[in-house]
Structure formats: C-alpha cells, structure tokens
Design an enzyme around this catalytic site. Sequence first.
Site, mmCIF file in Angstrom:
data_model
loop_
_atom_site.group_PDB
_atom_site.id
_atom_site.type_symbol
_atom_site.label_atom_id
_atom_site.label_comp_id
_atom_site.label_asym_id
_atom_site.label_seq_id
_atom_site.Cartn_x
_atom_site.Cartn_y
_atom_site.Cartn_z
ATOM 1 N N ASN A 115 0.838 -1.203 0.000
ATOM 2 C CA ASN A 115 0.000 0.000 0.000
ATOM 3 C C ASN A 115 0.871 1.249 0.000
ATOM 4 O OD1 ASN A 115 -2.437 1.550 0.223
ATOM 5 N ND2 ASN A 115 -2.072 1.783 2.429
ATOM 6 N N HIS A 123 0.604 5.318 1.226
ATOM 7 C CA HIS A 123 -0.229 6.184 2.066
ATOM 8 C C HIS A 123 0.418 7.575 2.144
ATOM 9 C CE1 HIS A 123 -3.173 7.137 5.135
ATOM 10 N NE2 HIS A 123 -2.191 7.748 5.784
HETATM 11 C C1 GRF Z 1 -2.446 8.678 -3.240
HETATM 12 O O1 GRF Z 1 -2.113 9.914 -2.656
HETATM 13 C C2 GRF Z 1 -2.160 7.542 -2.290
HETATM 14 O O2 GRF Z 1 -1.154 7.810 -1.361
HETATM 15 C C3 GRF Z 1 -3.473 7.381 -1.565
HETATM 16 O O3 GRF Z 1 -4.456 7.673 -2.524
HETATM 17 C C4 GRF Z 1 -3.934 8.552 -3.506
HETATM 18 C C5 GRF Z 1 -4.231 7.960 -4.834
HETATM 19 O O4 GRF Z 1 -3.985 8.832 -5.899
HETATM 20 N N1 GRF Z 1 -3.569 6.067 -0.989
HETATM 21 P P1 GRF Z 1 -4.059 8.313 -7.400
HETATM 22 O O5 GRF Z 1 -5.437 7.690 -7.615
HETATM 23 O O6 GRF Z 1 -2.963 7.321 -7.594
HETATM 24 O O7 GRF Z 1 -3.882 9.535 -8.249
#
Ligand code: GRF
Length: 195
Positions: free
Chosen positions: A112, A114
């Site tokens: 994941n 985050h």
């Molecule tokens: C990212 O900032 C990630 O850290 C979080 O959700 C966001 C997803 O952005 N879990 P994207 O859909 O990849 O543009």
Amino acid sequence: MSEHKKPRVAILISGTGSNMQAIVAACRNGALDAEIAVVISDNPDAPGLAKARDAGIETASAVYERGIPREKNEQLIAETIRQKKIDWIVLAGFMKILSASFVRQFPGRIVNIHPSMLPAFPGAHAIRDALEAGADCAGVTIHIVDEMVDHGPILAQEEIPIRPGDTEKSLAERIHAVEHRLYPRTLQQLFHEDV
Ligand code: GRF
C-alpha cells in the site's frame, strides 16, 4: 530472450489512478520489471479504469454491495487474483479497507501507499489531517499490508515539508510527485528482493 518470468501484479484503485499510471509507465520504460496483469476497482466509474483500458491493460470492477459482509464483497477480487495467477497486489488509492481474512489469503503480498509518515495520520484524510494538526511535514509511506489499517512493515518513507500557505491541493500535488517516483522504485526493490 531470457527465460525470466516477470512478477504478475494486480493494481487496485478507486479513483484517479495516477500512481497506477506511474507504475505502468515504469514497466514500459524498463525501470520496473513486472507485468501489470489487471487493474481492479471497486468503482466502475473510476477515471483510472478508463486510463488502464486506454493503456491496453485488462480491467475488472468489483462493486461493493451495501449490507453484505466485507468478505463477501471481496470475493470477486480474490477470485480475479487467483485466476490471473497474481504474485503481488498493489493498492494505489484503493479506498476500501481489506478484511483480515482477505489479507490472510495473500500474506506479505499486498503493498500500500499512504500519503503521510505513518504511523502519523492514518486513515482516508491524511493530507487534510496533517494540515489541520499544524504539522511541519507530510510524507509518503509504502508498506506491506497487515491486518490493521494503514499498518504493516514499512518499505520506504519520504518526508515532504509543509510550506506556509499550503492547501490540501498544493500539498497533494507535491505528495503525488514523490509517490510517482518512490512507488515504482520501491516495487522494483521489493519484487526483486533488494529490500
Ligand atoms: C495517493 O495519494 C495515495 O497515497 C493514496 O491515494 C492517492 C491515490 O492517488 N492512498 P491516485 O489515484 O494514484 O492519483
């Protein structure tokens, strides 16, 4: 041609899919030695799904029904992962919490990203929470998923200073830029056992 078999990856998204695109781009330019076998979303209208299809990647939707157990809603995802012989499950903006029983089916195989320096600011609004708390810095964490939310062995982390006057949008832009660089690089290290 080498006999080397690329690790097969499923990317799970709920929204924009910019991290998914960065990972796909890294596979195509050779920075990441992996095959994105499928992109799965709980949201059939996720813009990222259309982007994956445009890139010629197979997609699947697993719409969650209200009122039924999480485990049941996850069945289609688990089946797709088995059917496609996936080695690694990469969460990239997947907004559903995976059940412990799902995580146990793929131990150590779910990653994941985050947008905070975990354990600071877990949860769905990490960027807003960091700004509201008056924190000095935000960040990015990439970790193996365990049975707790936004928790598990950390693979990579990078701090991003919060500037005076930062908004959720301006900070999210800088976080995304770091994510797009850090996620493919960390996956390459993980898949090829350098971490
Ligand atoms: C990212 O900032 C990630 O850290 C979080 O959700 C966001 C997803 O952005 N879990 P994207 O859909 O990849 O543009």
